[in-house]
Write a protein that holds these residues in place. Structure first.
Motif, PDB file in Angstrom:
ATOM      1  N   UNK A 194      -7.466   7.805  10.125  1.00  0.00           N
ATOM      2  CA  UNK A 194      -7.817   7.174   8.847  1.00  0.00           C
ATOM      3  C   UNK A 194      -7.358   5.722   8.900  1.00  0.00           C
ATOM      4  N   UNK A 195      -8.273   4.747   8.788  1.00  0.00           N
ATOM      5  CA  UNK A 195      -7.903   3.346   9.001  1.00  0.00           C
ATOM      6  C   UNK A 195      -7.060   2.761   7.875  1.00  0.00           C
ATOM      7  N   UNK A 196      -7.392   2.977   6.603  1.00  0.00           N
ATOM      8  CA  UNK A 196      -6.721   2.457   5.407  1.00  0.00           C
ATOM      9  C   UNK A 196      -7.785   2.047   4.414  1.00  0.00           C
ATOM     10  N   UNK A 251      -2.340   2.933   3.184  1.00  0.00           N
ATOM     11  CA  UNK A 251      -2.255   2.547   4.582  1.00  0.00           C
ATOM     12  C   UNK A 251      -2.875   3.621   5.474  1.00  0.00           C
ATOM     13  N   UNK A 252      -3.130   3.270   6.721  1.00  0.00           N
ATOM     14  CA  UNK A 252      -3.770   4.193   7.647  1.00  0.00           C
ATOM     15  C   UNK A 252      -2.818   5.245   8.184  1.00  0.00           C
ATOM     16  N   UNK A 253      -3.391   6.288   8.765  1.00  0.00           N
ATOM     17  CA  UNK A 253      -2.598   7.334   9.393  1.00  0.00           C
ATOM     18  C   UNK A 253      -3.462   8.061  10.405  1.00  0.00           C
ATOM     19  N   UNK A 313       0.829  -1.197   0.000  1.00  0.00           N
ATOM     20  CA  UNK A 313       0.000   0.000   0.000  1.00  0.00           C
ATOM     21  C   UNK A 313       0.865   1.248   0.000  1.00  0.00           C
ATOM     22  N   UNK A 314       0.266   2.352  -0.434  1.00  0.00           N
ATOM     23  CA  UNK A 314       0.940   3.643  -0.402  1.00  0.00           C
ATOM     24  C   UNK A 314       0.818   4.246   0.999  1.00  0.00           C
TER      25      UNK A 314
END
Length: 564
Positions: free
Chosen positions: A471-473, A478-480, A142-143
């Motif tokens: 933010x889950x993903x 990816x999440x952040x 993922x990015x």
């Protein structure tokens, strides 16, 4: 009659000379042997058409004339779909070996690509081009993302906005929901909101800051050790030396060597100004306020061609096709008056005056070209020693640059260069900063920016609540979690009115006390179910439960009247 015979004889002689000239030209043209150029794309020696992101691939061009390898000569590796193999469409230029082979190693960005090799030709061998070679780069994993949070409104009625930036792609965007969490209250959820449609863009993130020599004032980029990784060279004014930094392929560099150069070097740019396939040089001279154009001889030596007048003290110079005619143009940074002057190439090594761009600040001291916004038009970037910034000038495609933006860098940037330092396929920037003897590397990142908004937010309890956006993903990103944001609580002023069903009343008469609370609710809260206590001279006589702002005393003491 004599006149007619002389005229006819001269006419025949001229015609014969013209025919001889045509035949000579045909013979000279035929002397350039035809060539054939082929292109392969490999990884670790194996042909590939698809690899994962971050994989090093090699473009290999083979040029032959019949069965004979062509040498010497140059091959340009290009984006096959571009109209001209110049600027952002030119990946690299490489010399042919004695085997007639030229190679270029790099790490393409995610997506589908098409490449082509072009042999530029020489006096003995004609120009030729390969067929296009396709290559697909797939994303592994993922990015990454970053999240930020902001608030508007006031206590009891906040609006929270989370901004999620996905790095590395312009084809997919962050999706899903963002949770707004009250970290003061055990990460209790204040609510969630869906991300809106993302807006594509680009941003720069800090890479590395290698130290260099004393007072670096000029910087250039090239593959100096032939490994296909961009390297740097800085020009140090205090000791008139050049420091070479070899790229490690991850945005970092290793200092290779230093060597003595001229006595007062300012800036030098490279380009093929007369279209003969040989690299030429353009040198800025702030003392004489002009440029020196040297045409390459193909053996490392140069011959003086022209000396076009620049602006008011040109310090640095850059090369690019600014008006889209396929001919290299020049741009000079004018440190004395804070401008950039564009000189349009005539295709023969001479130049004509073009646009003058007023930066309005900063004292531009160096400059590079690149397609920084991905629109296929050449842009400029200046290093401004006066305010420690880089100004990005977006080109319009006609030689003008109407759009400007600035980025903070190190102290007193005196030189700048452009290259893909981190393997993303995007042009990044690097500045040499004489104020702190460092190099600032700015990595150009693809971005997809989306926002999620939660309205009518209020918090209760503690006076200050620390909240974040989480933010889950999703399938691509990816999440952040954002940085923290402080929200304050507020208590709504109220009034409480007391009435009785009998007023006045007599001793021993049963009464009913009624309390009316105003207001009894706010945007996200209500007083329903809360308790009102009734007092007689400071002594509690009963309680009532609020419903829509009304509570009645229900105890026997209330019904029996005031105490005797």
């Amino acid at each position: 009659m004599l006149f007619h015979r002389v005229f006819l004889r001269n006419f025949i002689s001229c015609a014969a000379l013209a025919l001889l000239a045509v035949l000579s030209a045909s013979q000279a043209w035929a002397a350039a042997a035809p060539t054939a150029t082929s292109l392969t794309v490999t990884n670790a020696g194996n042909d590939v058409t698809s690899v994962a992101a971050g994989t090093v691939v090699t473009l290999t061009a083979t040029v032959v004339s019949g069965t004979t390898p062509v040498n010497p000569g140059q091959v340009k590796f290009c984006v096959a779909t571009a109209k001209y193999c110049e600027d952002s469409a030119l990946l690299a230029t490489a010399q042919l070996t004695t085997s007639g082979i030229a190679t270029y190693k790099f790490r393409p960005d995610v997506g589908s690509h098409s490449y082509q090799a072009v042999f530029v030709g020489t006096g003995n061998y004609a120009k030729s081009s390969s067929t296009a070679a396709g290559l697909t780069i797939t994303q592994a994993g993922t990015y990454p993302t970053t999240a930020t949070i902001a608030a508007s409104g006031s206590s009891g009625d906040y609006t929270l906005t989370a901004t999620v930036v996905g790095l590395g792609s312009l084809t997919v965007s962050p999706t899903g929901e963002v949770s707004f969490l009250d970290t003061t209250n055990g990460n209790a959820s204040l609510g969630s909101a869906a991300l809106e449609t993302a807006v594509s863009g680009r941003t720069f993130t800090a890479g590395s800051t290698p130290g260099v020599g004393a007072d670096p004032v000029s910087i250039a980029m090239g593959d100096f050790n032939g490994d296909g990784i961009p390297d740097l060279a800085t020009l140090d004014s205090n000791d008139s030396t050049m420091t070479v930094l070899l790229g490690n392929g991850d945005g970092s560099f290793t200092i290779m060597s230093s060597s003595n150069v001229g006595s007062f070097p300012q800036s030098i740019a490279v380009g093929d100004f007369n279209g003969d396939g040989i690299l030429d040089l353009a040198i800025s001279d702030s003392g004489s306020r002009n440029l020196t154009i040297l045409l390459g001889n193909g053996d490392g030596t140069f011959t003086f061609k022209s000396s076009p007048l620049a602006g008011n003290g040109p310090t640095f110079i850059a090369v690019g096709d600014f008006n889209g005619d396929g001919i290299p143009d020049l741009a000079t940074a004018e440190n004395d008056d804070g401008t950039v002057k564009v000189l349009l190439g005539n295709g023969d090594g001479t130049f004509s005056s073009g646009y003058v761009i007023d930066l309005g600040h900063g004292f531009p001291y160096a400059m590079v070209v690149g397609d920084f916004n991905g629109d296929g038009i050449t842009d400029l970037a200046t290093a401004n020693s006066g305010d420690n910034t880089v100004t990005v000038l977006l080109g319009k495609g006609d030689g003008s640059f109407p759009t400007q933006s600035s980025l903070d860098v190190g102290s007193k940037p005196g030189a700048i260069t452009v290259a893909d330092f981190d393997g993303t396929g995007l042009p990044g920037l690097a500045t040499a900063n004489s104020g702190d003897n460092t190099v600032t590397v700015l990595l150009n990142e693809l971005t997809e920016t989306a926002t999620a908004t939660l309205n009518n937010v209020s918090v209760s309890g503690a006076e200050t609540h620390v909240v974040v956006a989480s933010y889950p993903s999703d399938a691509h990103f990816s999440g952040s979690i954002s940085d923290t944001l402080a929200l304050t609580t507020s208590q709504t002023p109220t009034t409480l009115q007391l009435t009785s069903n009998i007023n006045p009343s007599s001793v021993g008469s049963p009464i009913i006390l009624t309390a009316v609370l105003a207001p009894s609710s706010s945007i996200n809260s209500t007083t329903n179910g809360e308790t009102v206590t009734f007092y007689n001279n400071g002594v509690s006589v009963g309680t009532g439960t609020l419903s829509s702002g009304v509570a009645r005393c229900s105890s026997l003491r209330c019904l029996s009247g005031p105490p005797r």
